[in-house]
Write a protein that holds these residues in place. Structure first.
Motif, mmCIF file in Angstrom:
data_model
loop_
_atom_site.group_PDB
_atom_site.id
_atom_site.type_symbol
_atom_site.label_atom_id
_atom_site.label_comp_id
_atom_site.label_asym_id
_atom_site.label_seq_id
_atom_site.Cartn_x
_atom_site.Cartn_y
_atom_site.Cartn_z
ATOM 1 N N LEU A 289 0.828 -1.208 0.000
ATOM 2 C CA LEU A 289 0.000 0.000 0.000
ATOM 3 C C LEU A 289 0.861 1.256 0.000
ATOM 4 C CD1 LEU A 289 -2.824 -1.000 2.522
ATOM 5 C CD2 LEU A 289 -3.003 -0.791 0.039
ATOM 6 N N ARG A 290 1.934 1.250 0.806
ATOM 7 C CA ARG A 290 2.837 2.401 0.830
ATOM 8 C C ARG A 290 3.506 2.588 -0.533
ATOM 9 N NH1 ARG A 290 6.580 2.812 6.090
ATOM 10 N NH2 ARG A 290 6.579 4.976 5.418
ATOM 11 N N ARG A 293 1.083 4.140 -3.035
ATOM 12 C CA ARG A 293 0.925 5.578 -2.820
ATOM 13 C C ARG A 293 2.136 6.337 -3.354
ATOM 14 N NH1 ARG A 293 -1.341 4.018 2.325
ATOM 15 N NH2 ARG A 293 0.672 4.417 3.334
ATOM 16 N N ARG A 294 3.328 5.789 -3.081
ATOM 17 C CA ARG A 294 4.541 6.443 -3.547
ATOM 18 C C ARG A 294 4.607 6.432 -5.078
ATOM 19 N NH1 ARG A 294 9.301 7.499 -0.755
ATOM 20 N NH2 ARG A 294 11.159 7.764 -2.052
ATOM 21 N N ARG A 296 2.113 6.298 -7.202
ATOM 22 C CA ARG A 296 1.106 7.215 -7.763
ATOM 23 C C ARG A 296 1.552 8.666 -7.639
ATOM 24 N NH1 ARG A 296 -4.005 4.024 -5.047
ATOM 25 N NH2 ARG A 296 -4.166 2.374 -6.650
ATOM 26 N N ARG A 297 2.171 9.007 -6.490
ATOM 27 C CA ARG A 297 2.670 10.387 -6.341
ATOM 28 C C ARG A 297 3.742 10.682 -7.370
ATOM 29 N NH1 ARG A 297 2.592 9.227 -0.710
ATOM 30 N NH2 ARG A 297 4.851 8.931 -0.738
ATOM 31 N N THR A 300 2.254 11.385 -10.858
ATOM 32 C CA THR A 300 1.247 12.446 -10.973
ATOM 33 C C THR A 300 1.869 13.664 -11.647
ATOM 34 O OG1 THR A 300 0.124 11.705 -8.975
ATOM 35 C CG2 THR A 300 -0.324 13.950 -9.711
#
Length: 301
Positions: A289-290, A293-294, A296-297, A300
């Motif tokens: 999960l971490r 998130r990383r 996707r950031r 972006t």
């Protein structure tokens, strides 16, 4: 002379240093000195220290960055207390931490040279390994004989150096922390301490760890190679006794890469057999999960 010397190494942690200092000043045991060792920070931790006028606080500065182990060793050399305790700048102690640990350690025989404790983590998923009073009773001697092996296999939730309190004589006798370690300094230190004398465990949460950014996986991998080289004989013996040392470290390394968003590199370092418990399953899931998130950031626009 103070009964205990509290050593806080700091490197670019000025934003949280005040929280750590306040947690020491709030201790119910007041007979201490606090040694803050600035490892050549660039964010001016001295501006935080300037807010305090407590005579128990000392501030030492490295001219160049030498690492957390070297900073702790500078504190050990400067310490004058009978006991030494460590606090990472991004952690905080609960008010009774020093008093309880010193009382429990003082109640043991002279064979005991250190004590560690449980901790509260602000990450709700954490499932800590239970280690109920495994060294404080003489009839638990069988577990004590395997302390080093349990540390090698990461079966004890240390929570970093913030857990450790030991006699100053013991810290000096084992020559402090090994400065060649960029990671795993606390584990390396505890393994050598366990060979020097007995360690007791207080099964009570006495400090809080705050979540930080995941470590650089390449640095972790280099550190594990140093760790394996230094303790090869101990690791081989531990695995002969049934402790899955290398499997646990492979899992941790895979989690580091996955948390960093490097999923392919993480899975390359993982053996399916290493996921051999519910705890391992949840840890790997949280790392995924971490990593997502990383990732996707980073993607972006």
């Amino acid at each position: 002379m103070p009964i205990v010397s509290v050593i806080i190494p700091v490197y670019n942690d000025a934003d949280v240093l005040g929280r750590a200092i306040e947690s020491v000043l709030a201790q119910t045991l007041e007979d201490f000195e606090m040694i803050v060792v600035d490892d050549a920070s660039s964010d001016e931790p001295e501006s935080v220290l300037s807010k305090y006028t407590d005579y128990r606080i000392r501030y030492l500065v490295h001219e160049q960055n030498l690492g957390g182990s070297a900073a702790r060793n500078t504190g050990i050399k400067a310490a004058s207390g009978d006991y030494i305790a460590f606090l990472d700048a991004d952690d905080e102690w609960f008010p009774n931490k020093l008093a309880k640990q010193i009382q429990v350690l003082a109640d043991q025989s002279n064979e005991f040279v250190g004590i560690c404790c449980d901790f509260e983590h602000n990450r709700g998923y954490l499932i800590a390994e239970a280690v109920d009073q495994f060294l404080t009773k003489s009839d638990r001697g069988g577990e004590e004989r395997h302390l080093g092996e349990r540390i090698l296999a990461r079966q004890i939730a240390l929570g970093g150096a913030s857990s450790i309190l030991l006699t100053r004589d013991a810290a000096m006798s084992i020559d402090g922390f090994d400065e060649s370690f960029q990671r795993h300094q606390d584990w390396e230190f505890m393994i050598r301490l366990s060979k020097f004398g007995r360690i007791c465990y207080l099964n009570e949460e006495l400090f809080r760890k705050h979540e930080t950014d995941p470590p650089d996986p390449e640095t972790v991998e280099r550190s594990k190679k140093v760790f394996f080289e230094k303790f090869k004989t101990d690791i081989d013996k531990a695995e002969e006794n049934g402790y899955p040392v290398r499997a646990r470290h492979r899992l941790e390394l895979a989690k580091c890469f996955i948390s960093d968003g490097q999923f392919y590199e993480g899975t390359k370092r993982l053996n399916v057999k290493d996921i051999n418990s519910i705890q391992a399953f949840f840890e790997l899931g949280y790392s995924t999960l971490r990593g997502l998130r990383r990732y996707r950031r980073g993607n972006t626009v």
